[in-house]
Design a protein around this motif. Structure first.
Motif, PDB file in Angstrom:
ATOM      1  N   LEU A 247     -12.120   1.988  -8.259  1.00  0.00           N
ATOM      2  CA  LEU A 247     -11.409   2.345  -7.316  1.00  0.00           C
ATOM      3  C   LEU A 247     -10.552   1.050  -7.054  1.00  0.00           C
ATOM      4  CD1 LEU A 247     -10.556   3.923  -4.933  1.00  0.00           C
ATOM      5  CD2 LEU A 247     -12.441   3.311  -3.692  1.00  0.00           C
ATOM      6  N   LEU A 248     -11.431  -0.042  -6.806  1.00  0.00           N
ATOM      7  CA  LEU A 248     -10.594  -1.267  -6.117  1.00  0.00           C
ATOM      8  C   LEU A 248      -9.608  -1.853  -7.460  1.00  0.00           C
ATOM      9  CD1 LEU A 248     -13.633  -3.463  -4.938  1.00  0.00           C
ATOM     10  CD2 LEU A 248     -12.232  -2.155  -3.675  1.00  0.00           C
ATOM     11  N   PHE A 249      -9.978  -1.743  -8.650  1.00  0.00           N
ATOM     12  CA  PHE A 249      -9.113  -2.139  -9.692  1.00  0.00           C
ATOM     13  C   PHE A 249      -7.782  -1.171  -9.444  1.00  0.00           C
ATOM     14  CE2 PHE A 249      -7.202  -1.106 -13.782  1.00  0.00           C
ATOM     15  CZ  PHE A 249      -6.965  -2.419 -14.239  1.00  0.00           C
ATOM     16  N   THR A 250      -7.941  -0.124  -9.355  1.00  0.00           N
ATOM     17  CA  THR A 250      -6.789   0.941  -9.034  1.00  0.00           C
ATOM     18  C   THR A 250      -6.150   0.558  -7.718  1.00  0.00           C
ATOM     19  OG1 THR A 250      -7.974   2.735 -10.348  1.00  0.00           O
ATOM     20  CG2 THR A 250      -5.903   3.261  -8.870  1.00  0.00           C
ATOM     21  N   ILE A 251      -6.614   0.023  -6.836  1.00  0.00           N
ATOM     22  CA  ILE A 251      -6.066  -0.180  -5.630  1.00  0.00           C
ATOM     23  C   ILE A 251      -5.428  -1.631  -5.808  1.00  0.00           C
ATOM     24  CG2 ILE A 251      -6.251  -1.174  -3.238  1.00  0.00           C
ATOM     25  CD1 ILE A 251      -8.526   1.185  -3.027  1.00  0.00           C
ATOM     26  N   VAL A 252      -5.862  -2.324  -6.313  1.00  0.00           N
ATOM     27  CA  VAL A 252      -5.265  -3.736  -6.815  1.00  0.00           C
ATOM     28  C   VAL A 252      -3.941  -3.450  -7.726  1.00  0.00           C
ATOM     29  CG1 VAL A 252      -5.237  -5.867  -8.060  1.00  0.00           C
ATOM     30  CG2 VAL A 252      -7.015  -5.228  -6.876  1.00  0.00           C
ATOM     31  N   VAL A 253      -3.913  -2.628  -8.711  1.00  0.00           N
ATOM     32  CA  VAL A 253      -2.688  -2.342  -9.265  1.00  0.00           C
ATOM     33  C   VAL A 253      -1.468  -1.444  -8.487  1.00  0.00           C
ATOM     34  CG1 VAL A 253      -1.850  -1.151 -11.338  1.00  0.00           C
ATOM     35  CG2 VAL A 253      -3.952  -2.437 -11.503  1.00  0.00           C
ATOM     36  N   LEU A 254      -2.172  -0.672  -7.827  1.00  0.00           N
ATOM     37  CA  LEU A 254      -1.099   0.145  -6.829  1.00  0.00           C
ATOM     38  C   LEU A 254      -0.608  -0.465  -5.702  1.00  0.00           C
ATOM     39  CD1 LEU A 254      -3.243   3.369  -6.307  1.00  0.00           C
ATOM     40  CD2 LEU A 254      -0.996   3.332  -7.742  1.00  0.00           C
ATOM     41  N   PHE A 255      -1.277  -1.513  -5.300  1.00  0.00           N
ATOM     42  CA  PHE A 255      -0.605  -2.442  -4.264  1.00  0.00           C
ATOM     43  C   PHE A 255       0.140  -3.379  -4.904  1.00  0.00           C
ATOM     44  CE2 PHE A 255      -2.976  -0.160  -1.089  1.00  0.00           C
ATOM     45  CZ  PHE A 255      -2.631  -0.480  -0.162  1.00  0.00           C
ATOM     46  N   ALA A 256      -0.045  -3.836  -6.099  1.00  0.00           N
ATOM     47  CA  ALA A 256       0.955  -4.604  -6.594  1.00  0.00           C
ATOM     48  C   ALA A 256       2.193  -4.141  -6.896  1.00  0.00           C
ATOM     49  CB  ALA A 256       0.248  -5.473  -8.183  1.00  0.00           C
ATOM     50  N   LEU A 257       2.149  -2.874  -7.155  1.00  0.00           N
ATOM     51  CA  LEU A 257       3.324  -1.901  -7.435  1.00  0.00           C
ATOM     52  C   LEU A 257       4.107  -1.673  -5.863  1.00  0.00           C
ATOM     53  CD1 LEU A 257       2.407   0.155 -10.358  1.00  0.00           C
ATOM     54  CD2 LEU A 257       3.474  -1.989 -10.611  1.00  0.00           C
ATOM     55  N   GLN A 258       3.014  -1.324  -5.086  1.00  0.00           N
ATOM     56  CA  GLN A 258       3.766  -0.965  -3.727  1.00  0.00           C
ATOM     57  C   GLN A 258       4.217  -1.927  -2.748  1.00  0.00           C
ATOM     58  OE1 GLN A 258       4.362   2.107  -2.885  1.00  0.00           O
ATOM     59  NE2 GLN A 258       2.981   3.605  -3.968  1.00  0.00           N
ATOM     60  N   GLY A 259       4.020  -3.258  -3.127  1.00  0.00           N
ATOM     61  CA  GLY A 259       3.945  -4.320  -2.301  1.00  0.00           C
ATOM     62  C   GLY A 259       5.424  -4.457  -1.272  1.00  0.00           C
ATOM     63  N   ASP A 260       6.445  -4.161  -1.823  1.00  0.00           N
ATOM     64  CA  ASP A 260       7.786  -4.179  -1.070  1.00  0.00           C
ATOM     65  C   ASP A 260       7.771  -3.076   0.059  1.00  0.00           C
ATOM     66  OD1 ASP A 260       8.708  -6.284  -2.300  1.00  0.00           O
ATOM     67  OD2 ASP A 260       9.725  -4.945  -4.122  1.00  0.00           O
ATOM     68  N   ALA A 261       7.226  -1.721  -0.583  1.00  0.00           N
ATOM     69  CA  ALA A 261       7.157  -0.675   0.484  1.00  0.00           C
ATOM     70  C   ALA A 261       6.097  -0.982   1.600  1.00  0.00           C
ATOM     71  CB  ALA A 261       6.866   0.529  -0.440  1.00  0.00           C
ATOM     72  N   ILE A 262       5.228  -1.418   1.185  1.00  0.00           N
ATOM     73  CA  ILE A 262       3.863  -1.814   2.360  1.00  0.00           C
ATOM     74  C   ILE A 262       4.458  -2.552   3.241  1.00  0.00           C
ATOM     75  CG2 ILE A 262       1.605  -2.344   2.745  1.00  0.00           C
ATOM     76  CD1 ILE A 262       0.938  -1.113  -0.053  1.00  0.00           C
ATOM     77  N   THR A 263       4.853  -3.886   2.803  1.00  0.00           N
ATOM     78  CA  THR A 263       5.048  -4.953   3.708  1.00  0.00           C
ATOM     79  C   THR A 263       6.427  -4.861   4.493  1.00  0.00           C
ATOM     80  OG1 THR A 263       6.362  -5.994   1.847  1.00  0.00           O
ATOM     81  CG2 THR A 263       3.858  -6.589   2.290  1.00  0.00           C
ATOM     82  N   SER A 264       7.162  -3.864   4.092  1.00  0.00           N
ATOM     83  CA  SER A 264       8.534  -3.666   4.693  1.00  0.00           C
ATOM     84  C   SER A 264       8.433  -2.432   5.614  1.00  0.00           C
ATOM     85  CB  SER A 264       9.645  -3.440   3.762  1.00  0.00           C
ATOM     86  OG  SER A 264       9.165  -2.272   2.889  1.00  0.00           O
ATOM     87  N   LYS A 265       7.628  -1.462   5.662  1.00  0.00           N
ATOM     88  CA  LYS A 265       7.244  -0.427   6.507  1.00  0.00           C
ATOM     89  C   LYS A 265       6.037  -0.381   6.811  1.00  0.00           C
ATOM     90  CE  LYS A 265      10.928   1.987   3.853  1.00  0.00           C
ATOM     91  NZ  LYS A 265      11.031   3.163   2.939  1.00  0.00           N
ATOM     92  N   PRO A 266       5.328  -1.269   7.689  1.00  0.00           N
ATOM     93  CA  PRO A 266       4.039  -1.265   8.175  1.00  0.00           C
ATOM     94  C   PRO A 266       3.575   0.200   8.997  1.00  0.00           C
ATOM     95  CG  PRO A 266       5.095  -2.930   9.329  1.00  0.00           C
ATOM     96  CD  PRO A 266       5.939  -2.692   8.100  1.00  0.00           C
TER      97      PRO A 266
END
Length: 379
Positions: A247-266
């Motif tokens: 689960l943690l590995f998957t979250i790391v990879v997903l957030f690496a790909l989702q970084g812009d969307a997350i930081t720009s739209k909290p």
């Protein structure tokens, strides 16, 4: 008293102690690990340019190979814990079985559908992601919450097994109904879904069917070779932590790909969290009330409530990635899920233990007043 009765008595006696203190080190700080994995993924995405292109070079049904492996790894240990030979013990309890099926496969998906439309009418990707979460019934952490709340362990294991099998059979059809058919019937704006029922079914069969088969064979072969005592006491503790690692590995990879969307739209992340909070509260409280009204008793009612309130975010993430892509809003909605579920359900364990006084205690069995093991315990 038997070892099993002693364990039950110990659980009852320890119920008044701190709930979080009874979790393993990994499980106790699960929310912390998830937050760290999210932060690590965000940092990785910024430090490694072109990461998305590299991950997309080799895929499994549209999912990058590293993510696919992470999803399979986090599903397998949970399904290896299920006691598949005990399905008949719950099917004989018609009230529990009926309530579980209704709450999990009718009420739960319908409630999440309604909340997704109420809270996210203008965010179709997140709305779709939440609907997918509502269709993925819990088969993982529910066993931990149930045990902490002194629920019926055997009933929890059997309901988890039933949910596992039912998801393989029904998830795709329900996905088609709630994402395509029902919005049309209600005159709601439909999301443009360029996906067939078979594509959803293929994702479920791969990311649930493969680990389900592996878990079943692991238990069957392991118990036959070394016995159930060895399997439960030795093998399961060794492979169990890999669910969290995956689960943690998957979250790391997903957030690496989702970084812009997350930081720009909290604020979008906060909006995803709100309907999830409402969902957990309503499903858990409603299930407790239904079990109490049906006269199931505290242990089975608690099991019913936690199996109905929890969701299989692993499967939801897998389906969202396979169907819509790792950088989609649907995948982000699935990733936010476990961050909200863990602290909420730990809190509901405390509420469940406090609610025991509203349930009649079972009559003590007739036993000698004094035995070599001391006074009998009424559990």
């Amino acid at each position: 008293m038997s070892a099993e009765a002693g364990a039950e008595a110990g659980a009852e006696a320890g119920a008044s102690g701190p709930v979080v203190g009874r979790l393993s080190f990994l499980d106790r700080f699960l929310a912390v690990w998830i937050l760290l994995a999210m932060a690590g993924g965000l940092g990785l995405g910024r430090l490694v340019p072109g990461l998305g292109d590299a991950l997309a070079k080799v895929t499994v049904t549209g999912v990058s190979l590293p993510i696919a492996l992470g999803l399979l790894v986090m599903m397998y240990p949970v399904l290896a814990k299920v006691r598949y030979d005990r399905l008949d013990t719950v099917t004989r309890d018609r009230r529990l079985l009926f309530l579980s099926l209704v709450l999990n496969w009718i009420v739960g998906p319908a409630l999440m559908f309604a909340l997704a439309w109420v809270f996210l009418p203008d965010l179709p990707e997140y709305r779709t992601g939440l609907i997918i979460v509502g269709l993925a019934r819990c088969i993982a952490m529910v066993i931990i919450w149930n045990d902490l709340a002194c629920g019926d362990r055997q009933a929890a294991a059997v309901l988890v097994a039933l949910n596992s099998v039912f998801q393989v059979l029904a998830f795709a059809a329900l996905g088609w109904f709630y994402l395509d058919v029902l919005p049309g019937w209600l005159g709601l704006e439909q999301t443009a879904l360029d996906v067939s029922v078979w594509e959803i079914a293929r994702s479920v069969l791969i990311f649930l069917g493969i680990p389900l088969l592996a878990g079943f064979l692991t238990r069957r072969i392991g118990e036959k070779a070394r016995g159930r005592a060895w399997y439960e006491a030795e093998l399961i503790p060794r492979i169990g932590p890999f669910a969290l690692y995956g689960l943690l590995f998957t979250i790391v990879v997903l957030f690496a790909l989702q970084g812009d969307a997350i930081t720009s739209k909290p604020l979008d992340v906060a909006r995803i969290a709100l309907p999830l909070l409402v969902y957990f509260a309503l499903m858990w409280a409603g299930s407790m009330a239904a079990g109490r009204a049906a006269g199931l008793g505290y242990p089975k009612t608690t099991t019913l409530a936690f199996t109905a309130a929890g969701n299989n975010f692993e499967l939801a993430i897998a389906v969202a990635i396979a169907t819509f892509g790792a950088t989609s809003g649907q995948a982000l909605a699935g990733v936010v899920g476990p961050l909200i579920e863990v602290p909420v359900l730990i809190g509901l364990v405390h509420v469940a233990l406090a609610a025991r006084r509203f349930f009649p205690r079972p009559a003590p069995t007739a036993e000698p007043a004094v035995s070599p093991e001391g006074p009998a315990h009424a559990v």
